[in-house]
Scaffold this motif. Structure first.
Motif, short mmCIF file in Angstrom:
data_model
loop_
_atom_site.label_atom_id
_atom_site.label_comp_id
_atom_site.label_asym_id
_atom_site.label_seq_id
_atom_site.Cartn_x
_atom_site.Cartn_y
_atom_site.Cartn_z
N SER A 175 46.85 -35.04 27.39
CA SER A 175 46.97 -35.35 28.82
C SER A 175 45.63 -35.29 29.54
CB SER A 175 47.91 -34.35 29.50
OG SER A 175 49.16 -34.32 28.90
N TYR A 176 44.74 -34.38 29.10
CA TYR A 176 43.48 -34.14 29.80
C TYR A 176 42.37 -33.82 28.79
CZ TYR A 176 46.79 -33.22 33.60
OH TYR A 176 47.81 -33.31 34.51
N PRO A 177 41.12 -34.02 29.20
CA PRO A 177 40.02 -33.48 28.39
C PRO A 177 40.00 -31.96 28.53
CG PRO A 177 39.16 -34.50 30.39
CD PRO A 177 40.65 -34.74 30.39
N THR A 178 39.35 -31.29 27.57
CA THR A 178 39.29 -29.83 27.59
C THR A 178 37.89 -29.35 27.22
OG1 THR A 178 39.99 -29.67 25.29
CG2 THR A 178 41.73 -29.60 26.95
N ILE A 217 48.88 -21.74 33.56
CA ILE A 217 49.14 -21.80 32.12
C ILE A 217 50.56 -22.29 31.81
CG2 ILE A 217 47.44 -20.05 31.53
CD1 ILE A 217 49.82 -18.05 31.18
N GLY A 218 51.42 -22.33 32.83
CA GLY A 218 52.79 -22.74 32.56
C GLY A 218 53.51 -23.27 33.76
N ARG A 219 54.62 -23.98 33.45
CA ARG A 219 55.49 -24.52 34.49
C ARG A 219 56.88 -24.66 33.88
NH1 ARG A 219 53.40 -29.87 36.33
NH2 ARG A 219 54.20 -30.56 34.33
N ASP A 275 51.75 -27.68 40.57
CA ASP A 275 53.08 -27.07 40.59
C ASP A 275 53.30 -26.07 39.46
OD1 ASP A 275 52.95 -29.09 38.74
OD2 ASP A 275 54.87 -29.98 39.25
N GLY A 276 52.25 -25.37 39.05
CA GLY A 276 52.40 -24.35 38.02
C GLY A 276 53.09 -23.11 38.57
N PRO A 324 52.30 -27.39 31.22
CA PRO A 324 52.33 -28.60 32.05
C PRO A 324 51.41 -29.70 31.55
CG PRO A 324 51.05 -26.91 33.14
CD PRO A 324 51.56 -26.31 31.85
N TRP A 325 51.23 -29.81 30.25
CA TRP A 325 50.36 -30.82 29.66
C TRP A 325 50.74 -31.00 28.20
CZ3 TRP A 325 47.58 -26.69 32.15
CH2 TRP A 325 47.50 -25.53 31.38
N ARG A 326 50.20 -32.03 27.61
CA ARG A 326 50.29 -32.26 26.16
C ARG A 326 48.87 -32.33 25.64
NH1 ARG A 326 54.29 -30.10 26.19
NH2 ARG A 326 56.29 -30.98 26.72
#
Length: 175
Positions: free
Chosen positions: A160-163, A17-19, A132-133, A24-26
């Motif tokens: 950044s990615y599909p969801t 969930i974080g980095r 690398d989260g 770690p995404w938009r």
């Protein structure tokens, strides 16, 4: 009457969930849904999560910040020394404002504590493995939570990615 408590989180396939104090995404599409779903609701966050918001509360949502620092002073937020303290304060805010739900927004330690008592989970499943989260979401136990709905969301222009956006409800005890 107790107002339901809901967790809102975006989580990768491998539970990241974080980095480095950020996501770690938009996911612009998801952030718009998140804003619409949380406006007007009291929110509970840990101090580090508030820092990831730029150190100030998100507009239109009363904030309760869980912190170990009793001397911390943050304008326009209520401070709590524990999740239980934060839930009590958020319940009072919800009663005063007529909010339908309390929103838990993170981070990892808050989610790990809150999942044991949350009534609902609003999960954005990010269709990616993040190598690398450094912050993770606990597993969703299918014996405890039942998926009520799911929406596939292709990656938009600013994503950044599909969801997959899913809503889970706590199963009721049966005898």
């Amino acid at each position: 009457m107790t107002v339901p408590v809901a967790i809102f989180v975006a989580v990768s396939r491998n539970s990241v969930i974080g980095r480095d104090g950020d996501m770690p995404w938009r996911l612009s599409t998801d952030l718009k849904r998140f804003k619409a779903m949380t406006l007007g609701k009291p929110v509970i966050v840990g101090r580090k999560t508030l820092d990831s918001f730029g150190g100030k509360p998100l507009p239109g949502r009363p904030h309760v910040v869980v912190t170990r620092n009793a001397d911390l002073a943050i304008p326009d937020v209520s401070l709590a020394s524990s999740l239980d303290d934060a839930l009590g304060k958020a319940q009072r805010i919800a009663a005063e404002t007529g909010a339908s739900e309390i929103a838990i927004l993170g981070g990892g330690q808050i989610y790990a504590q809150a999942i044991t008592s949350a009534d609902r989970l609003y999960i954005t499943h990010v269709e990616a493995d993040i190598a690398d989260g450094d912050t993770f979401f606990p597993g969703i136990d299918p014996d405890v939570f039942e998926k009520q709905e799911e929406l596939l969301v292709p990656a938009g222009e600013k994503d950044s990615y599909p969801t997959r956006f899913a809503v889970y409800s706590r199963r009721t005890a049966t005898n």
